[in-house]
Design an enzyme around this catalytic site. Sequence first.
Site, short mmCIF file in Angstrom:
data_model
loop_
_atom_site.label_atom_id
_atom_site.label_comp_id
_atom_site.label_asym_id
_atom_site.label_seq_id
_atom_site.Cartn_x
_atom_site.Cartn_y
_atom_site.Cartn_z
N HIS A 1 0.83 -1.21 0.00
CA HIS A 1 0.00 0.00 0.00
C HIS A 1 0.86 1.27 0.00
O HIS A 1 1.04 1.91 1.02
CB HIS A 1 -0.95 -0.02 1.20
CG HIS A 1 -2.10 -0.95 1.03
ND1 HIS A 1 -2.81 -1.49 2.07
CD2 HIS A 1 -2.67 -1.46 -0.10
CE1 HIS A 1 -3.77 -2.28 1.61
NE2 HIS A 1 -3.70 -2.29 0.29
N HIS B 1 -10.30 -4.98 4.79
CA HIS B 1 -8.86 -4.87 4.49
C HIS B 1 -8.45 -6.13 3.72
O HIS B 1 -8.87 -7.24 4.07
CB HIS B 1 -8.05 -4.72 5.78
CG HIS B 1 -6.59 -4.44 5.50
ND1 HIS B 1 -5.70 -5.45 5.18
CD2 HIS B 1 -5.88 -3.29 5.45
CE1 HIS B 1 -4.50 -4.92 4.96
NE2 HIS B 1 -4.59 -3.61 5.12
N GLU C 1 -5.94 -8.00 3.71
CA GLU C 1 -5.37 -9.11 4.50
C GLU C 1 -6.48 -9.89 5.21
O GLU C 1 -6.46 -11.12 5.28
CB GLU C 1 -4.36 -8.59 5.52
CG GLU C 1 -3.69 -9.75 6.24
CD GLU C 1 -2.76 -9.33 7.37
OE1 GLU C 1 -2.13 -8.26 7.29
OE2 GLU C 1 -2.70 -10.08 8.37
N SER D 1 5.27 0.02 4.44
CA SER D 1 5.27 0.04 2.97
C SER D 1 5.81 1.36 2.42
O SER D 1 5.72 1.60 1.21
CB SER D 1 3.87 -0.24 2.45
OG SER D 1 2.90 0.46 3.19
#
Length: 316
Positions: free
Chosen positions: A46, A129, A131, A273
């Site tokens: 991200h 999300h 994940e 990230s």
Amino acid sequence: MAKPALTLYLAAPRGFCAGVDRAIKIVEMALEKWGAPVYVRHEIVHNKYVVDDLRGKGAVFVEDLDDCPDDRPVIFSAHGVPKAVPAEAARREMVYVDATCPLVSKVHIEAERHHQNGLQMIMIGHAGHPETVGTMGQLPDGKVLLVETVQDVATVQVRDPEKLAFVTQTTLSVDDTADIVAALQARFPGIVGPHKEDICYATTNRQDAVKAMAPKCDAMLVVGAPNSSNSRRLVEVGARAGCGYAQLVQRATDIDWRALQGISTLGITAGASAPEVLINEVIDAFRDRFNVTIEQVVTAEENVEFKVPRVLRIPA
Ligand code: SF4
């Protein structure tokens, strides 16, 4: 006119983690091996800067496998994917590489093992999300119950309170998650789970560094993307640890200079990230306006590295 003095505390560790580093390497090596275009399902990590850079090298980012042609390689992002995604890629005989972080894959395996042992799964995570979607998607639809808050624990309806297990998203707030786990254990004393939770080393270390740094800072900036869960948690952790102004910035152009007037101490960190080049861009913007002295706030050393999948280590 002399620039005002600013002590700039730099959290360490900050920025890239081993899972992000590996995921980016996977896209770069896939482009080298197979040439452009290589398709990537969802933002590989991200961060817009990272995604734009890879797009410039020939990566094509899509949200759905349906948007990938059968005859080009596709990479699954570091956040993980539901089981149905690689199954569909295999059915279409596509070449695919899974860049799911090994620490997320470990949670997938845990969830599956508990399910096979007859336990009903509860996931602590953020709805929607990628994940969470990926981990819940390791089991058939409806088999994983999601709880996001302590309040959710009070109302969750389970099949058998004696046969339960939990897993968590890897990028949650360590403190909030401890409260949710405690609530689960209070309501369901027999619940099975990891030693504490499944929050990864990188998330934990970045939050610890912020807790050490935030009380010294008039203001704190977290370099990261608005859709980066671990970056957003760092902002919350900083505010809770006593910093009166904690903000997320993607780049130097996002800095609200008016809000920072009169500060003499500033903390900077970055989500897992966010590349170091963006952190340096933010520091340079402060150097333009302040007489900056940098002090590192080191709370841990990291030396984790993950190998890329074998298919990329052998020549085409
Ligand atoms: S934040 Fe943690 S789980 Fe996510 S990619 Fe990095 S190391 Fe892996």
